[in-house]
Every structure is written in structure tokens, then in C-alpha cells.
Design an enzyme around this catalytic site. Sequence first.
Site, short mmCIF file in Angstrom:
data_model
loop_
_atom_site.label_atom_id
_atom_site.label_comp_id
_atom_site.label_asym_id
_atom_site.label_seq_id
_atom_site.Cartn_x
_atom_site.Cartn_y
_atom_site.Cartn_z
N CYS A 1 -23.50 -33.05 30.90
CA CYS A 1 -23.10 -34.24 31.17
C CYS A 1 -21.80 -34.47 30.54
O CYS A 1 -21.50 -34.04 29.41
CB CYS A 1 -24.15 -35.13 30.74
SG CYS A 1 -24.34 -35.44 29.37
N CYS B 1 -22.18 -32.20 22.86
CA CYS B 1 -22.13 -33.07 24.02
C CYS B 1 -20.98 -33.63 24.57
O CYS B 1 -20.01 -34.17 23.75
CB CYS B 1 -23.06 -34.21 24.07
SG CYS B 1 -23.17 -35.19 25.47
N CYS C 1 -29.25 -36.87 39.00
CA CYS C 1 -29.09 -37.18 37.49
C CYS C 1 -28.13 -38.14 37.22
O CYS C 1 -26.90 -38.09 37.75
CB CYS C 1 -28.82 -35.92 36.70
SG CYS C 1 -28.24 -36.21 35.14
N CYS D 1 -23.23 -36.84 19.62
CA CYS D 1 -24.11 -35.35 19.53
C CYS D 1 -23.02 -34.23 19.58
O CYS D 1 -22.08 -34.62 20.36
CB CYS D 1 -25.30 -35.42 20.48
SG CYS D 1 -26.23 -36.70 20.52
N CYS E 1 -20.21 -42.27 25.49
CA CYS E 1 -21.40 -42.59 24.68
C CYS E 1 -21.03 -42.66 23.09
O CYS E 1 -20.08 -42.09 22.80
CB CYS E 1 -22.20 -41.17 24.78
SG CYS E 1 -23.94 -41.48 24.12
N GLU F 1 -20.10 -39.47 36.15
CA GLU F 1 -20.75 -38.48 36.83
C GLU F 1 -22.09 -38.80 37.02
O GLU F 1 -22.84 -39.41 36.47
CB GLU F 1 -20.52 -37.29 35.89
CG GLU F 1 -19.18 -36.96 35.40
CD GLU F 1 -19.09 -35.94 34.38
OE1 GLU F 1 -18.11 -35.54 33.79
OE2 GLU F 1 -20.40 -35.11 34.31
#
Length: 313
Positions: free
Chosen positions: A296, A82, A68, A79, A75, A47
Site C-alpha cells: 500500500c 510502509c 483492497c 510504521c 497515514c 490507491e
Amino acid sequence: MTDLPHELRGLLAKLFAFDRLELVRVLGSEDTTRKFLFRLGDANLIESVLIPASPALYGEKSDRRTICISTQVGCAYGCKFCASGLEGFSRNLRANEIIDQILAVEREGGEKIDNIVFMGMGEPLANFDNVMCAIRIINAPSGLGIGARRITVSTSGLVPQIRKLADEPLQIRLAVSLHGATDNVRNQIMPINRRYNLETLLSACDYYVAHKKQRLTFEYILIAGVNDSDAQANLLAEHAGRLSAKVNLIPYNTVQGLEWSRPSRNRQEKFLSILRADGIAATLRSEKGHDIDAACGQLRLQTNRKERRQITV
Ligand code: SAH
Ligand code: SF4
């Protein structure tokens, strides 16, 4: 190119790729935040978000066309707030895949991008070499010619790489995702804090500021009942004061499958006023993008889940 020797053709095919990003979906309208979902050559989804006329969030002048961008598929840092980490880590993006997001969004929007934030999916400093290679091309006059001070890298706190970035000659801006002002709070929401605790992170920030001679930004997502107390605000002000850092408060965007919520507007304003009373340059991010799931990783997550449902039906 059949006129080239067979061996050379094999070598060229191995060394170069010509695939372009395929645009899958666009969300949002011309005059607001627009979110782009792209498919990579190997079918993975990433994205990018276009933020027109952004306020001066990271020290740059206002009214820029900001993009962005993502640096990884998924990832590995997990976290708790997220969406990018929810399905784990797949792979690093190559430098061309990072730059291609800018070119593809410029093609779609018809206007030149002049401000870049590495705040999309993934941890940029965990893909250090490819990200630096992309930044050099973005910055080069023979590349995209975007000034280093208009490029901001955001990290969840990879201490050795923050120091490495500080040693790079380019004057890139740094944003550090703090999200908690004590080890206790950070440990609850960011597993990376168990590897590099707050004090270790703050001293790496000191090192960065000393080498770059510029202010850094702390990102701080406000999550109701988790990190939004007066005590956290006071400590955050202390950390920011020590580094002369700016603070960018971001009301938590609800992520499907996660239990948290954003604090009330009153609570957000109170948190902001505590920082400002201590002389900290702080902003509270407006609602941009909440309606299009602009945090995100959210759009990719929904599309992945939908495609899986379609496959199983
Ligand atoms: N990995 C890097 C860069 C990508 S994440 C980092 O962590 O800094 C960048 C930012 O996305 C985070 O700092 C946070 O500001 C934002 N973000 C992630 N999930 C969010 C959510 N649910 N609501 C609001 N912002 C979120
Ligand atoms: Fe990864 Fe950043 Fe999301 Fe944490 S906030 S899981 S480091 S993308």
C-alpha cells in the site's frame, strides 16, 4: 437548478458532493492483481488493488473477487516498513470516497466485487465514523449488499477502536497487523506499540473474538533479520494459539527509500513450519503484486515524486 431558491441551492451545495474518482493509472493485467491509482476531487491521490480469485486469506471462502481499499490520504502511524506513512497524513476519506473505489473498480473490471479488505492506504480505525458509515452502505441490501463476513478491517492496533468495533452488531472480520511477537520488535517497527503495547493489544483482540464469535487474523510481514527468527515464530504461535487466530505471513515488499529486504524463501518456509508445528492455521502469501508495487502507498508515492520532479524541472 435555477428554479430552486438561492438559499436552498447554497445549502445543497454545502451538504452534497457529486465528484467521482478520476482514474489516473492502472497497473497489472486482467488475470492478475491489478492496481488502480485515483485522483480525488481535491487532487489528492489514493490507491485500490483488485485481487481476482484470492485464496481464503481472511476466513472467507476462496475464489472471490477481492478489492483492497484505502481509508485515508497518507497515514499518521509511520510504521517503518510502509510506504503509506512516508509522506505523513493528509486527511480522512469520506464515506462516499471509500465506496466510490469499489464502484470505480467494478466499472473498470466489468464484474461485481464480492469481498472487501480495508488494507489499502491509511489506518481504517483512525477514521472510524466514516469507515463504519461506508461499511453500513456496502453491507445494506439497498446499497452494495455485500455480507459483513466478506468485509475485513485491518488495523495496526488502535486498542480503544478495536473494542468499539467489537461492540458494533455487524459481524465484520478483523485483521490485526502484528509484525512482531514481542514489544521489543514491535517498538522498533511500529510506533503505535509505544502507545498500546502487545499485551494491551492482545486483550483487546480477546474482547473482539469473544464478542464476534469468529476467528481473527494476524498479519505478519517477514523482514530479514528484524522479525523472522525462530524465537519470534514460537512466540507468535503462542499469541495466535491463545486467540485461536489465523496467521497470514507476508514477505516484505521492498519500498524505495527503505533499507530492509524479505528473508530467503527457505527462511520464510521455516517460519511457516514452526507455526504449523504448533497447530496454527497459517498461510504464506504468494508473490501476488510484488512486480506492480502492490504494497500500500507505493504507487502514489512514485507518482507524487514524479509529479514534483516535473514541476521543479
Ligand atoms: N493501517 C492498517 C491497514 C493498512 S496497511 C494496518 O496497518 O493494518 C495493511 C497491510 O499492508 C499491512 O498489515 C501489511 O500487511 C501491508 N504492507 C504495508 N507495507 C508493506 C510492505 N512494505 N510489504 C508488504 N506488506 C506491506
Ligand atoms: Fe499506516 Fe498501516 Fe502503513 Fe502502519 S502499516 S503506516 S498503520 S497504513
